[in-house]
Design an enzyme around this catalytic site. Structure first.
Site, mmCIF file in Angstrom:
data_model
loop_
_atom_site.group_PDB
_atom_site.id
_atom_site.type_symbol
_atom_site.label_atom_id
_atom_site.label_comp_id
_atom_site.label_asym_id
_atom_site.label_seq_id
_atom_site.Cartn_x
_atom_site.Cartn_y
_atom_site.Cartn_z
ATOM 1 N N CYS A 244 0.873 -1.182 0.000
ATOM 2 C CA CYS A 244 0.000 0.000 0.000
ATOM 3 C C CYS A 244 0.902 1.222 0.000
ATOM 4 O O CYS A 244 1.065 1.897 1.008
ATOM 5 C CB CYS A 244 -0.915 -0.015 1.222
ATOM 6 N N ALA A 245 1.501 1.503 -1.152
ATOM 7 C CA ALA A 245 2.702 2.324 -1.202
ATOM 8 C C ALA A 245 2.483 3.823 -1.329
ATOM 9 O O ALA A 245 3.352 4.598 -0.930
ATOM 10 C CB ALA A 245 3.581 1.848 -2.365
ATOM 11 N N ALA A 246 1.390 4.260 -1.960
ATOM 12 C CA ALA A 246 1.238 5.695 -2.214
ATOM 13 C C ALA A 246 1.237 6.478 -0.895
ATOM 14 O O ALA A 246 0.683 6.003 0.099
ATOM 15 C CB ALA A 246 -0.054 5.945 -2.981
ATOM 16 N N PRO A 247 1.879 7.647 -0.851
ATOM 17 C CA PRO A 247 2.524 8.353 -1.962
ATOM 18 C C PRO A 247 3.954 7.958 -2.253
ATOM 19 O O PRO A 247 4.579 8.540 -3.126
ATOM 20 C CB PRO A 247 2.449 9.816 -1.508
ATOM 21 N N GLY A 248 4.533 7.003 -1.521
ATOM 22 C CA GLY A 248 5.826 6.460 -1.901
ATOM 23 C C GLY A 248 7.000 6.780 -1.018
ATOM 24 O O GLY A 248 8.133 6.414 -1.345
ATOM 25 N N LYS A 250 7.889 5.583 2.027
ATOM 26 C CA LYS A 250 8.518 4.371 2.561
ATOM 27 C C LYS A 250 9.159 3.564 1.444
ATOM 28 O O LYS A 250 10.190 2.918 1.640
ATOM 29 C CB LYS A 250 7.487 3.540 3.324
ATOM 30 N N ASP A 268 -0.599 0.098 -5.086
ATOM 31 C CA ASP A 268 -1.638 0.750 -4.305
ATOM 32 C C ASP A 268 -2.982 0.340 -4.889
ATOM 33 O O ASP A 268 -3.065 -0.149 -6.019
ATOM 34 C CB ASP A 268 -1.469 2.267 -4.309
ATOM 35 N N CYS A 347 -0.898 3.989 11.096
ATOM 36 C CA CYS A 347 -0.736 5.293 11.755
ATOM 37 C C CYS A 347 -1.985 5.602 12.565
ATOM 38 O O CYS A 347 -2.509 6.706 12.532
ATOM 39 C CB CYS A 347 -0.441 6.398 10.740
#
Length: 434
Positions: A244-248, A250, A268, A347
């Site tokens: 679940c990468a966006a916005p990138g 990490k 994503d 988070c």
């Protein structure tokens, strides 16, 4: 912060916050207790520092620190209308690619009669050091011109009508600035407005703006988000999945830790947000056991974000994330190689999305075992999900509400001493697939 409306939160005498129907608990860890109002008060304020992740694979930390100091001094000299900005920059004592900058606030700023209203997300960004970009403005004085000095307020509940000339709803003051555009340019053109709409000169919280500052060497990122990359522990030559990468942010950190040797597949839910920043010749579905390590930084209620001055989500919406997170867990375990590492993070501060998910995962996937985390600078896990004391110690929960001091005494402590406590609310669990 309001998690009511359609649902209700009750606070037990013991200090644990849970929904009346069970399942959401927040604010109590193995290290202490705090009520929901106290947690909300803490999370409505930004951390007392700005965290910068340095691209140490491109340059030594000391060199980046020096360049950053010089750039911020230039920014201060060019912006003579603003108050002096501190350029004190300190390395984190345990995280080798993190620099810390103190934030001054809340400061005594006098509110003006001319008022601009911005969206809640924009208001939160201003409290973290950003200027007001034009798309974030929802209301302004009828005759506002470029050069006018205005007070900026954040619309907490999203109820201000775009283009309004005044707003009396629930809002919070975030500082004073100078309008960079006429009202007509913001609201009366066919094209969406671009650029800075209000340049902040007296923000409630004083911290430097990083707009265009060392974009290849310095990246604004919350401290727990940087910790996640190190806990995942990517190595050169491995194949890593960021689910679940966006916005990138990490994803870029993972690639840096791999010294740009190996493969990072960043996905994503929405395809246009997916593979755009790390193109890969292979597309899902992937065969089982395709990846050495998997990061599941899962979609969550986001209740740990700071500053979080207002949330209009219902209890039903908050609880809706648990089933989605479990579906993603199934996919992550299937795609992970035997002997591979899976890191789960959120988070948010709820028990249901964190420790309860760990307990469910260990019951559902006997092949997974909890692993120690390095670095481990947060607290252990929260009680209440049936995990053993040993298991709770292996988890990492960042709970700023537990050390929140409204008197400001903690903010007077040396920055490196408080940096690990005064963070966003965050949770990390690390698993090994046997």
């Amino acid at each position: 912060m309001n998690v009511g409306g359609k649902g209700h939160i009750m606070i037990k005498e013991a200090g644990e916050c849970v929904p009346e129907q069970g399942g959401v608990g927040c604010g109590r860890s193995s290290g202490g207790r705090v009520s929901f109002p106290e947690a909300a008060q803490c999370l409505s304020h930004p951390p007392s520092y700005t965290c910068v992740r340095a691209s140490t694979h491109l340059a030594p930390l000391e060199e980046i620190q020096h360049k950053l100091e010089e750039e911020l001094k230039k920014q201060q000299m060019c912006n003579s209308s603003a108050e002096e900005i501190s350029v004190q920059i300190l390395p984190h004592p345990r995280i080798p690619d993190v620099l810390l900058l103190p934030v001054d606030g809340p400061r005594p700023v006098k509110q003006l009669s001319s008022e601009v209203v911005v969206g809640a997300q924009c208001g939160s960004a201003v409290l973290r050091g950003a200027h007001v970009f034009a798309p974030g403005i929802v209301a302004s004085p009828k005759y506002m011109k470029a050069g006018d000095v205005v007070s900026v307020f954040s619309d907490l509940e999203g109820r201000c009508t775009r283009g309004a000339t005044s707003f009396e709803g629930k809002r919070v003051f975030v500082g004073n600035g100078v309008a960079q555009m006429d009202r007509s340019r913001i609201f009366c053109t066919g094209e969406p407005p671009k650029g800075i709409g209000v340049q902040m000169v007296e923000p409630l919280y004083q911290s430097p703006s990083f707009d265009g500052v060392l974009p290849s060497l310095a990246f604004l990122q919350n401290l727990p988000s940087v910790v996640v990359g190190h806990v995942l522990g990517p190595r050169p030559g491995e194949r890593i999945l960021d689910m679940c990468a966006a916005p990138g942010g990490k994803t870029c950190h993972i690639a840096a830790l791999m010294e740009d040797q190996g493969e990072v597949v960043a996905l994503d839910r929405i395809e246009i947000r997916s593979i755009g920043f790390f193109k890969t010749p292979k597309r899902p579905p992937f065969p089982p056991e395709s990846f050495d390590r998997v990061l599941l930084d899962a979609p969550c209620s986001g209740l740990g974000q700071r500053p979080n001055m207002g949330s209009t989500w219902s209890l039903k919406e908050i609880c809706s994330y648990q089933p989605l997170q479990r579906k993603l867990f199934h996919a992550a375990v299937r795609l992970l190689k035997k002997g591979g590492v899976l890191v789960y993070s959120t988070c948010t501060v709820t028990l249901a999305e964190n420790e309860e998910q760990v307990a469910w995962t260990l019951d559902t996937f006997p092949c997974l075992t909890l692993q120690p985390q390095e670095p481990h600078i947060g607290a252990g896990g929260m009680l209440g999900a049936g995990l053993s004391p040993e298991q709770l110690r292996l988890l990492q929960r960042f709970s700023p509400e537990l050390s929140w001091d409204q008197t400001g005494t903690d903010r007077a402590a040396p920055l490196p001493c408080r940096a690990d406590r005064d963070t966003i609310g965050f949770f990390i669990a690390k698993f090994l697939k046997n």
